[in-house]
Write a protein that holds these residues in place. Structure first.
Motif, PDB file in Angstrom:
ATOM      1  N   ALA A  50     -10.597   5.643   5.712  1.00 28.31           N
ATOM      2  CA  ALA A  50     -10.399   4.436   4.746  1.00 28.31           C
ATOM      3  C   ALA A  50      -8.852   4.821   4.297  1.00 28.31           C
ATOM      4  O   ALA A  50      -8.503   4.197   3.546  1.00 28.31           O
ATOM      5  N   GLY A  51      -8.025   5.541   5.286  1.00 35.62           N
ATOM      6  CA  GLY A  51      -6.792   5.547   4.600  1.00 35.62           C
ATOM      7  C   GLY A  51      -5.726   4.880   5.511  1.00 35.62           C
ATOM      8  O   GLY A  51      -5.415   3.557   5.013  1.00 35.62           O
ATOM      9  N   ASN A  68      -6.988   1.082  -5.671  1.00 29.75           N
ATOM     10  CA  ASN A  68      -7.080   2.200  -4.616  1.00 29.75           C
ATOM     11  C   ASN A  68      -8.371   2.805  -5.226  1.00 29.75           C
ATOM     12  O   ASN A  68      -9.254   3.567  -4.287  1.00 29.75           O
ATOM     13  N   THR A  91       0.797  -1.270   0.186  1.00 32.93           N
ATOM     14  CA  THR A  91       0.055   0.068  -0.012  1.00 32.93           C
ATOM     15  C   THR A  91       0.948   1.319   0.053  1.00 32.93           C
ATOM     16  O   THR A  91       2.040   1.368   0.462  1.00 32.93           O
ATOM     17  N   THR A  92       0.147   2.377  -0.235  1.00 36.34           N
ATOM     18  CA  THR A  92       0.791   3.686  -0.420  1.00 36.34           C
ATOM     19  C   THR A  92       1.475   3.974   1.002  1.00 36.34           C
ATOM     20  O   THR A  92       2.742   4.555   0.549  1.00 36.34           O
ATOM     21  N   THR A  93       1.024   4.077   1.957  1.00 35.63           N
ATOM     22  CA  THR A  93       1.697   4.419   3.199  1.00 35.63           C
ATOM     23  C   THR A  93       2.759   3.704   3.388  1.00 35.63           C
ATOM     24  O   THR A  93       4.017   4.239   3.831  1.00 35.63           O
ATOM     25  N   LYS A 146      -4.259  18.592  -7.040  1.00 39.93           N
ATOM     26  CA  LYS A 146      -5.554  17.624  -6.678  1.00 39.93           C
ATOM     27  C   LYS A 146      -6.459  18.479  -6.324  1.00 39.93           C
ATOM     28  O   LYS A 146      -7.574  18.098  -6.667  1.00 39.93           O
ATOM     29  N   HIS A 205     -11.897  -4.673  -0.319  1.00 39.13           N
ATOM     30  CA  HIS A 205     -12.208  -4.689  -1.715  1.00 39.13           C
ATOM     31  C   HIS A 205     -12.743  -6.032  -2.361  1.00 39.13           C
ATOM     32  O   HIS A 205     -12.491  -7.042  -1.835  1.00 39.13           O
ATOM     33  N   GLU A 261      -8.181  19.119   0.793  1.00 43.10           N
ATOM     34  CA  GLU A 261      -6.749  18.696  -0.023  1.00 43.10           C
ATOM     35  C   GLU A 261      -5.668  19.588   0.584  1.00 43.10           C
ATOM     36  O   GLU A 261      -6.037  20.600   1.187  1.00 43.10           O
ATOM     37  N   ASN A 298     -13.706   0.004   5.301  1.00 45.78           N
ATOM     38  CA  ASN A 298     -14.006  -0.867   4.471  1.00 45.78           C
ATOM     39  C   ASN A 298     -13.475  -2.369   5.028  1.00 45.78           C
ATOM     40  O   ASN A 298     -14.101  -3.335   4.216  1.00 45.78           O
ATOM     41  N   GLY A 335      -6.333  11.748  -3.703  1.00 49.92           N
ATOM     42  CA  GLY A 335      -5.430  10.821  -4.232  1.00 49.92           C
ATOM     43  C   GLY A 335      -6.323   9.793  -4.960  1.00 49.92           C
ATOM     44  O   GLY A 335      -7.485   9.870  -5.344  1.00 49.92           O
ATOM     45  N   TRP A 336      -5.560   8.609  -5.068  1.00 48.45           N
ATOM     46  CA  TRP A 336      -6.317   7.481  -5.918  1.00 48.45           C
ATOM     47  C   TRP A 336      -7.530   7.056  -5.096  1.00 48.45           C
ATOM     48  O   TRP A 336      -8.598   6.699  -5.639  1.00 48.45           O
ATOM     49  N   CYS A 337      -7.320   6.811  -3.821  1.00 55.01           N
ATOM     50  CA  CYS A 337      -8.440   6.437  -3.155  1.00 55.01           C
ATOM     51  C   CYS A 337      -9.634   7.617  -2.790  1.00 55.01           C
ATOM     52  O   CYS A 337     -10.876   7.082  -3.203  1.00 55.01           O
TER      53      CYS A 337
HETATM   54  P1  NAD Z   1      -2.509   9.177  -2.705  1.00 52.75           P
HETATM   55  O1  NAD Z   1      -0.861   9.781  -2.160  1.00 52.75           O
HETATM   56  O2  NAD Z   1      -2.534   8.964  -3.835  1.00 52.75           O
HETATM   57  O3  NAD Z   1      -3.330  10.442  -2.047  1.00 52.75           O
HETATM   58  C1  NAD Z   1      -3.351  10.891  -0.643  1.00 52.75           C
HETATM   59  C2  NAD Z   1      -3.968  12.224  -0.892  1.00 52.75           C
HETATM   60  O4  NAD Z   1      -4.153  12.739   0.393  1.00 52.75           O
HETATM   61  C3  NAD Z   1      -2.722  13.169  -1.491  1.00 52.75           C
HETATM   62  O5  NAD Z   1      -3.596  13.877  -2.685  1.00 52.75           O
HETATM   63  C4  NAD Z   1      -2.661  14.317  -0.372  1.00 52.75           C
HETATM   64  O6  NAD Z   1      -2.241  15.478  -0.953  1.00 52.75           O
HETATM   65  C5  NAD Z   1      -3.754  14.141   0.373  1.00 52.75           C
HETATM   66  N1  NAD Z   1      -3.495  14.674   1.909  1.00 52.75           N
HETATM   67  C6  NAD Z   1      -2.354  14.234   2.561  1.00 52.75           C
HETATM   68  N2  NAD Z   1      -2.658  14.980   3.824  1.00 52.75           N
HETATM   69  C7  NAD Z   1      -3.976  15.662   3.625  1.00 52.75           C
HETATM   70  C8  NAD Z   1      -4.409  16.374   4.794  1.00 52.75           C
HETATM   71  N3  NAD Z   1      -4.083  16.691   5.901  1.00 52.75           N
HETATM   72  N4  NAD Z   1      -5.840  16.856   4.424  1.00 52.75           N
HETATM   73  C9  NAD Z   1      -6.243  16.652   3.157  1.00 52.75           C
HETATM   74  N5  NAD Z   1      -5.716  16.031   2.192  1.00 52.75           N
HETATM   75  C10 NAD Z   1      -4.486  15.571   2.485  1.00 52.75           C
HETATM   76  O7  NAD Z   1      -2.724   7.991  -1.646  1.00 52.75           O
HETATM   77  P2  NAD Z   1      -3.918   6.903  -1.841  1.00 52.75           P
HETATM   78  O8  NAD Z   1      -3.179   5.904  -2.673  1.00 52.75           O
HETATM   79  O9  NAD Z   1      -5.050   7.590  -2.189  1.00 52.75           O
HETATM   80  O10 NAD Z   1      -4.021   6.311  -0.276  1.00 52.75           O
HETATM   81  C11 NAD Z   1      -4.506   6.842   0.457  1.00 52.75           C
HETATM   82  C12 NAD Z   1      -4.163   6.323   2.017  1.00 52.75           C
HETATM   83  O11 NAD Z   1      -5.319   5.021   1.642  1.00 52.75           O
HETATM   84  C13 NAD Z   1      -2.963   5.643   2.269  1.00 52.75           C
HETATM   85  O12 NAD Z   1      -2.787   5.697   3.657  1.00 52.75           O
HETATM   86  C14 NAD Z   1      -3.121   4.229   1.668  1.00 52.75           C
HETATM   87  O13 NAD Z   1      -2.128   3.350   2.277  1.00 52.75           O
HETATM   88  C15 NAD Z   1      -4.522   3.794   2.127  1.00 52.75           C
HETATM   89  N6  NAD Z   1      -5.094   2.780   1.252  1.00 52.75           N
HETATM   90  C16 NAD Z   1      -6.342   2.471   1.801  1.00 52.75           C
HETATM   91  C17 NAD Z   1      -7.115   1.525   1.158  1.00 52.75           C
HETATM   92  C18 NAD Z   1      -8.209   0.529   1.824  1.00 52.75           C
HETATM   93  O14 NAD Z   1      -8.480  -0.373   1.229  1.00 52.75           O
HETATM   94  N7  NAD Z   1      -8.899   1.462   2.743  1.00 52.75           N
HETATM   95  C19 NAD Z   1      -6.546   0.955  -0.059  1.00 52.75           C
HETATM   96  C20 NAD Z   1      -5.482   1.654  -0.802  1.00 52.75           C
HETATM   97  C21 NAD Z   1      -4.889   2.683   0.028  1.00 52.75           C
END
Ligand code: NAD
Ligand code: SAH
Length: 415
Positions: free
Chosen positions: A292-293, A184, A150-152, A241, A345, A236, A338, A215-217
């Motif tokens: 969901a992050g 995502n 995953t992203t993080t 974005k 998913h 954001e 989720n 972001g993607w999610c």
């Molecule tokens: P991403 O880097 O594409 O998007 C994250 C977005 O959040 C970025 O656009 C960033 O600018 C924004 N952001 C950061 N801090 C912020 C804040 N304080 N306020 C507002 N916006 C802010 O990442 P992603 O792929 O969308 O993933 C996001 C998170 O979800 C990650 O932690 C990832 O690991 C997790 N994730 C969860 C699932 C799930 O099943 N729930 C699936 C995939 C990823």
């Protein structure tokens, strides 16, 4: 090595869940057949830490078909399904995980998994890799490499690499197109609403939904909120974005501005304190918050519980916090809604993500000792092969360039 799970008698239900997802994961079925024939993982111990539900369990079966010895744990204290864990033990794998583990139990389960002295690690979020580096340095030389889901988790690996702390190569699965474009975006877009809807049993149409992070999610979650008939606000920190969200038709503002307007807040940022003490007093009575992050820090539940006048269970996976006369509701303890309040998913999405995992793990074996960079993207041919396998599984063919077209596309002296 012994397993530590809740109840082995739950195995029959777990087997059924795994059979259901297997029937809907054609890419992994194909890879399982290839692995059965070629046995790439004979003699390799794989330590795996991913949300322990049925799709992950089927990935474990596929890797085991390739000859791997599997040592499995979850990647979140609330996403493990005890019947699925039991089914894996029943099938002869070592599992250390149970639903609703305390922080100490969750850590102990990762510890027991790490102690198998793995050759390959498959991680989601970085907990396994972190523990290996901080507490088991003597095991690091035996590790061929690993994959991060995953992203993080990837952000953490890049930070480790920058410091020179990362001691074995990691493949960044989330960076593959066939991962983040679908998992995502469409995976989170669907499963987050599944989690919210089954937990609250309320309407989304006509409500105001605030999505933090585009972001993607976030794109997936906002797109599906719009489909349900909600008015959607995006917050954001990235100006590009923010413009993207605006041009996709959403309102963009700060969380301070959004706080009094939202009925449902969803964080998908990987950041902390995105909805926090500054925002809670501004919110409407009955507002619903979920994440969901990444960890349970995006909605600052810890601070909310400190300032609340009263805390009450409202329904399964919903806790109400009273601030004066109004109640604010948090779903799934602020953990991934989720997965902690749903099944994550859908199978067809995880089929693509886990096809990349399985093929990346095989790449590590095939290139043992040859990978010099500590982090690497998924090789392009694996990404392309997963896309093609997906199309083939759907019975969809696409065009390919003729020789004449290829020459035209590559040239510059063209009319
Ligand atoms: P991403 O880097 O594409 O998007 C994250 C977005 O959040 C970025 O656009 C960033 O600018 C924004 N952001 C950061 N801090 C912020 C804040 N304080 N306020 C507002 N916006 C802010 O990442 P992603 O792929 O969308 O993933 C996001 C998170 O979800 C990650 O932690 C990832 O690991 C997790 N994730 C969860 C699932 C799930 O099943 N729930 C699936 C995939 C990823
Ligand atoms: N350990 C962190 C990791 C974030 S999880 C935490 O739990 O807080 C995000 C990852 O979960 C995504 O990259 C996605 O691929 C994965 N995921 C989503 N649905 C899943 C499912 N049904 N089974 C296994 N993994 C899933």
């Amino acid at each position: 090595m012994k397993s530590e799970i809740r109840d082995i008698n739950l195995a029959p239900d777990g087997h059924k869940k795994i059979a259901w997802v297997k029937a809907n994961m054609p890419l992994l079925r194909g890879i399982e057949a290839e692995f059965l024939a070629s046995k790439p993982f004979v003699g390799v111990r794989i330590a795996l830490s991913i949300h322990l539900e049925a799709k992950t369990a089927y990935l474990c079966h596929v890797l085991r078909s390739g000859g791997a010895e599997m040592f499995v744990t979850g990647s979140n204290p609330l996403s493990t399904q005890d019947d699925v864990a039991a089914a894996l033990v029943d099938a002869g794998m070592v599992v250390n995980a149970w639903y609703d583990s305390t922080p100490a139990e969750y850590e102990a389960h990762i510890r027991r998994t790490v102690e198998c002295a793995p050759g390959i690690v498959i991680d989601d979020g970085g907990d396994l890799v972190q523990m290996l580096h901080l507490e088991y340095p003597h095991l690091l030389p035996g590790i061929i490499g690993g994959c991060e889901e995953t992203t993080t988790g990837i952000l953490r690996l890049l930070a480790m690499e920058k410091e020179g702390a990362l001691k074995f190569p990691m493949i960044l699965v989330n960076n593959a197109q066939c991962k983040h474009l679908f998992d995502n975006r469409y995976g989170t877009g669907q499963s987050v609403w599944d989690g919210i809807n089954r937990t609250t049993n309320l309407t989304v149409a006509g409500k105001t939904v605030v999505v933090a992070g585009y972001g993607w999610c976030g794109k997936g979650v906002a797109m599906r909120a719009k489909g349900f008939g909600a008015a959607v606000i995006v917050t954001e920190i990235d100006p590009v974005k923010a413009i993207e969200a605006l041009m996709d038709g959403f309102s963009v503002m700060t969380m301070n501005e959004a706080a009094p307007l939202g009925d449902i807040f969803i964080t998908v940022t990987g950041c902390n304190d995105v909805v926090g003490e500054a925002h809670f007093p501004l919110m409407k009575d009955g507002a619903i918050m979920c994440n969901a992050g990444h960890f349970d820090v995006e909605v600052n539940v810890k601070r909310l519980s400190e300032i609340a006048d009263q805390i009450e269970d409202k329904r399964k996976d919903i806790v109400g916090y009273r601030l004066g006369t109004k109640w604010l509701n948090v779903l799934a303890g602020g953990r991934l809604v989720n997965l902690a309040a749903g099944d994550g998913h859908p199978a067809e999405i995880m089929d693509m993500s886990f096809a990349i995992q399985a093929l990346s793990a095989r790449y590590l074996i095939e290139n043992k000792g040859k990978i010099t960079k500590m982090t690497m993207d998924v090789p392009e041919d694996i990404d392309q092969s997963v896309a093609l396998r997906k199309l083939t599984s759907l019975g969809i063919a696409i065009d390919s360039l003729t020789a004449e077209q290829a020459t035209y596309m590559e040239g510059w002296r063209v009319d």
